[in-house]
Design a protein around this motif. Structure first.
Motif, PDB file in Angstrom:
ATOM      1  N   GLY A   1     -17.097 -11.948  -4.983  1.00 10.82           N
ATOM      2  CA  GLY A   1     -16.965 -12.631  -3.703  1.00 10.82           C
ATOM      3  C   GLY A   1     -15.583 -13.195  -3.457  1.00 10.82           C
ATOM      4  O   GLY A   1     -14.580 -12.518  -3.622  1.00 10.82           O
ATOM      5  N   ASP A   2     -15.531 -14.467  -3.077  1.00  9.01           N
ATOM      6  CA  ASP A   2     -14.275 -15.138  -2.740  1.00  9.01           C
ATOM      7  C   ASP A   2     -13.305 -15.255  -3.906  1.00  9.01           C
ATOM      8  O   ASP A   2     -12.141 -15.562  -3.705  1.00  9.01           O
ATOM      9  N   ARG A   3     -13.762 -15.037  -5.106  1.00  6.14           N
ATOM     10  CA  ARG A   3     -12.870 -15.121  -6.268  1.00  6.14           C
ATOM     11  C   ARG A   3     -12.059 -13.844  -6.470  1.00  6.14           C
ATOM     12  O   ARG A   3     -11.060 -13.868  -7.184  1.00  6.14           O
ATOM     13  N   SER A   4     -12.486 -12.743  -5.859  1.00  6.51           N
ATOM     14  CA  SER A   4     -11.742 -11.489  -5.985  1.00  6.51           C
ATOM     15  C   SER A   4     -10.394 -11.632  -5.282  1.00  6.51           C
ATOM     16  O   SER A   4     -10.320 -12.129  -4.156  1.00  6.51           O
ATOM     17  N   GLN A   5      -9.346 -11.180  -5.954  1.00 10.07           N
ATOM     18  CA  GLN A   5      -8.009 -11.306  -5.379  1.00 10.07           C
ATOM     19  C   GLN A   5      -7.896 -10.551  -4.056  1.00 10.07           C
ATOM     20  O   GLN A   5      -7.271 -11.032  -3.113  1.00 10.07           O
ATOM     21  N   TYR A   6      -8.506  -9.379  -3.963  1.00 11.28           N
ATOM     22  CA  TYR A   6      -8.393  -8.629  -2.716  1.00 11.28           C
ATOM     23  C   TYR A   6      -9.130  -9.328  -1.584  1.00 11.28           C
ATOM     24  O   TYR A   6      -8.713  -9.245  -0.422  1.00 11.28           O
ATOM     25  N   VAL A   7     -10.185 -10.065  -1.877  1.00 16.39           N
ATOM     26  CA  VAL A   7     -10.874 -10.839  -0.836  1.00 16.39           C
ATOM     27  C   VAL A   7      -9.970 -11.977  -0.363  1.00 16.39           C
ATOM     28  O   VAL A   7      -9.855 -12.235   0.838  1.00 16.39           O
ATOM     29  N   ARG A   8      -9.304 -12.636  -1.291  1.00 13.37           N
ATOM     30  CA  ARG A   8      -8.359 -13.703  -0.911  1.00 13.37           C
ATOM     31  C   ARG A   8      -7.233 -13.136  -0.047  1.00 13.37           C
ATOM     32  O   ARG A   8      -6.797 -13.768   0.924  1.00 13.37           O
ATOM     33  N   ASN A   9      -6.756 -11.944  -0.398  1.00 11.87           N
ATOM     34  CA  ASN A   9      -5.709 -11.309   0.408  1.00 11.87           C
ATOM     35  C   ASN A   9      -6.221 -10.955   1.798  1.00 11.87           C
ATOM     36  O   ASN A   9      -5.497 -11.124   2.789  1.00 11.87           O
ATOM     37  N   ILE A  10      -7.455 -10.475   1.895  1.00 10.30           N
ATOM     38  CA  ILE A  10      -8.048 -10.145   3.196  1.00 10.30           C
ATOM     39  C   ILE A  10      -8.151 -11.399   4.066  1.00 10.30           C
ATOM     40  O   ILE A  10      -7.905 -11.351   5.272  1.00 10.30           O
TER      41      ILE A  10
ATOM     42  N   ARG B   1      -1.079 -12.200  -0.552  1.00  5.08           N
ATOM     43  CA  ARG B   1      -0.990 -13.412   0.260  1.00  5.08           C
ATOM     44  C   ARG B   1       0.204 -14.278  -0.118  1.00  5.08           C
ATOM     45  O   ARG B   1       0.680 -15.057   0.693  1.00  5.08           O
ATOM     46  N   VAL B   2       0.701 -14.162  -1.339  1.00  3.91           N
ATOM     47  CA  VAL B   2       1.865 -14.938  -1.777  1.00  3.91           C
ATOM     48  C   VAL B   2       3.116 -14.069  -1.752  1.00  3.91           C
ATOM     49  O   VAL B   2       4.139 -14.448  -1.198  1.00  3.91           O
ATOM     50  N   SER B   3       3.016 -12.867  -2.330  1.00 10.10           N
ATOM     51  CA  SER B   3       4.192 -11.999  -2.476  1.00 10.10           C
ATOM     52  C   SER B   3       4.535 -11.226  -1.206  1.00 10.10           C
ATOM     53  O   SER B   3       5.684 -10.835  -1.016  1.00 10.10           O
ATOM     54  N   GLY B   4       3.534 -10.938  -0.392  1.00 15.37           N
ATOM     55  CA  GLY B   4       3.759 -10.087   0.779  1.00 15.37           C
ATOM     56  C   GLY B   4       3.857  -8.614   0.417  1.00 15.37           C
ATOM     57  O   GLY B   4       4.092  -7.768   1.278  1.00 15.37           O
ATOM     58  N   GLN B   5       3.654  -8.286  -0.853  1.00 17.27           N
ATOM     59  CA  GLN B   5       3.760  -6.910  -1.344  1.00 17.27           C
ATOM     60  C   GLN B   5       2.396  -6.214  -1.267  1.00 17.27           C
ATOM     61  O   GLN B   5       1.356  -6.865  -1.355  1.00 17.27           O
ATOM     62  N   PRO B   6       2.403  -4.876  -1.122  1.00 18.05           N
ATOM     63  CA  PRO B   6       1.131  -4.144  -1.129  1.00 18.05           C
ATOM     64  C   PRO B   6       0.429  -4.279  -2.478  1.00 18.05           C
ATOM     65  O   PRO B   6       1.081  -4.205  -3.524  1.00 18.05           O
ATOM     66  N   ARG B   7      -0.862  -4.494  -2.449  1.00 12.58           N
ATOM     67  CA  ARG B   7      -1.686  -4.608  -3.655  1.00 12.58           C
ATOM     68  C   ARG B   7      -2.806  -3.584  -3.550  1.00 12.58           C
ATOM     69  O   ARG B   7      -3.593  -3.612  -2.606  1.00 12.58           O
ATOM     70  N   ARG B   8      -2.857  -2.690  -4.509  1.00 16.42           N
ATOM     71  CA  ARG B   8      -3.855  -1.609  -4.496  1.00 16.42           C
ATOM     72  C   ARG B   8      -4.910  -1.861  -5.554  1.00 16.42           C
ATOM     73  O   ARG B   8      -4.592  -2.014  -6.730  1.00 16.42           O
TER      74      ARG B   8
ATOM     75  N   ARG C   1      -4.037   5.315 -10.620  1.00 10.19           N
ATOM     76  CA  ARG C   1      -3.228   6.535 -10.712  1.00 10.19           C
ATOM     77  C   ARG C   1      -4.029   7.816 -10.457  1.00 10.19           C
ATOM     78  O   ARG C   1      -3.447   8.878 -10.281  1.00 10.19           O
ATOM     79  N   LEU C   2      -5.343   7.728 -10.476  1.00  6.84           N
ATOM     80  CA  LEU C   2      -6.162   8.917 -10.274  1.00  6.84           C
ATOM     81  C   LEU C   2      -6.166   9.301  -8.791  1.00  6.84           C
ATOM     82  O   LEU C   2      -6.479   8.472  -7.936  1.00  6.84           O
ATOM     83  N   PRO C   3      -5.833  10.543  -8.483  1.00  9.79           N
ATOM     84  CA  PRO C   3      -5.715  10.941  -7.072  1.00  9.79           C
ATOM     85  C   PRO C   3      -7.030  10.885  -6.294  1.00  9.79           C
ATOM     86  O   PRO C   3      -7.008  10.769  -5.073  1.00  9.79           O
ATOM     87  N   THR C   4      -8.158  10.954  -6.975  1.00 10.65           N
ATOM     88  CA  THR C   4      -9.442  10.936  -6.262  1.00 10.65           C
ATOM     89  C   THR C   4     -10.072   9.545  -6.190  1.00 10.65           C
ATOM     90  O   THR C   4     -11.090   9.374  -5.533  1.00 10.65           O
ATOM     91  N   GLN C   5      -9.469   8.562  -6.833  1.00 10.28           N
ATOM     92  CA  GLN C   5     -10.017   7.208  -6.831  1.00 10.28           C
ATOM     93  C   GLN C   5      -9.845   6.564  -5.452  1.00 10.28           C
ATOM     94  O   GLN C   5      -8.767   6.626  -4.870  1.00 10.28           O
ATOM     95  N   THR C   6     -10.892   5.962  -4.942  1.00 10.46           N
ATOM     96  CA  THR C   6     -10.807   5.223  -3.689  1.00 10.46           C
ATOM     97  C   THR C   6     -10.048   3.920  -3.959  1.00 10.46           C
ATOM     98  O   THR C   6     -10.343   3.204  -4.909  1.00 10.46           O
ATOM     99  N   LEU C   7      -9.052   3.645  -3.113  1.00 10.77           N
ATOM    100  CA  LEU C   7      -8.245   2.441  -3.263  1.00 10.77           C
ATOM    101  C   LEU C   7      -8.303   1.601  -1.997  1.00 10.77           C
ATOM    102  O   LEU C   7      -8.337   2.137  -0.893  1.00 10.77           O
ATOM    103  N   LEU C   8      -8.276   0.293  -2.175  1.00 12.03           N
ATOM    104  CA  LEU C   8      -8.140  -0.651  -1.073  1.00 12.03           C
ATOM    105  C   LEU C   8      -6.763  -1.276  -1.203  1.00 12.03           C
ATOM    106  O   LEU C   8      -6.437  -1.853  -2.247  1.00 12.03           O
ATOM    107  N   GLU C   9      -5.941  -1.133  -0.166  1.00 11.25           N
ATOM    108  CA  GLU C   9      -4.610  -1.722  -0.189  1.00 11.25           C
ATOM    109  C   GLU C   9      -4.582  -2.930   0.735  1.00 11.25           C
ATOM    110  O   GLU C   9      -4.827  -2.806   1.933  1.00 11.25           O
ATOM    111  N   THR C  10      -4.303  -4.082   0.153  1.00  4.51           N
ATOM    112  CA  THR C  10      -4.156  -5.322   0.907  1.00  4.51           C
ATOM    113  C   THR C  10      -2.697  -5.754   0.800  1.00  4.51           C
ATOM    114  O   THR C  10      -1.924  -5.192   0.025  1.00  4.51           O
TER     115      THR C  10
END
Length: 134
Positions: free
Chosen positions: A63-72, A37-44, A25-34
């Motif tokens: 590494g590979d255990r991170s959800q955003y890595v799995r989504n990538i 892989r299951v829902s098809g919904q944006p994940r930030r 929710r912080l406007p200055t926080q860097t976010l990665l949006e993927t």
């Protein structure tokens, strides 16, 4: 008493789940949006990293255990919010890159935290699209 890697992973991810809900929710926080892989919904996901030229670099602490890595792995098209502005790009997982050296080059408080809590570090490079290319 030393903790197992699994205990460390479970403890850190439980804490991060709560912290990330606030950090997103912080406007200055860097976010990665993927794309989920299951829902098809944006994940930030709040991330630390640095833009270098037309690429954004970060290191995944699990590494590979991170959800955003799995989504990538399922869909490398991502967006990155840097200083409040969104950039589209393509993420690349770089298992042959030296993540410790990469963290030193990124030089941030986040880099210190990733080294302290991480296991199976993995470098991620996001090649940012040229403005107006999509």
């Amino acid at each position: 008493m030393p903790r197992s890697a699994e205990d460390k992973y479970l403890t850190v991810t439980a804490f991060q789940r709560r912290l990330n809900a606030v950090m997103r929710r912080l406007p200055t926080q860097t976010l990665l949006e993927t794309t989920g892989r299951v829902s098809g919904q944006p994940r930030r996901t709040p991330v630390g990293g640095r833009r270098v030229g037309d690429a954004f670099w970060l290191v995944s602490e699990f590494g590979d255990r991170s959800q955003y890595v799995r989504n990538i792995k399922a869909d490398p098209r991502v967006r990155v919010r840097i200083r409040g502005r969104w950039y589209a790009g393509t993420a690349h997982l770089l298992p042959d890159d030296d993540p410790i050296a990469r963290l030193r080059a990124l030089r941030s408080l986040n880099s210190v935290a990733v080294r302290a809590i991480g296991a199976a570090l993995l470098t991620v490079r996001v090649d940012l699209d040229a403005p107006g290319s999509r």
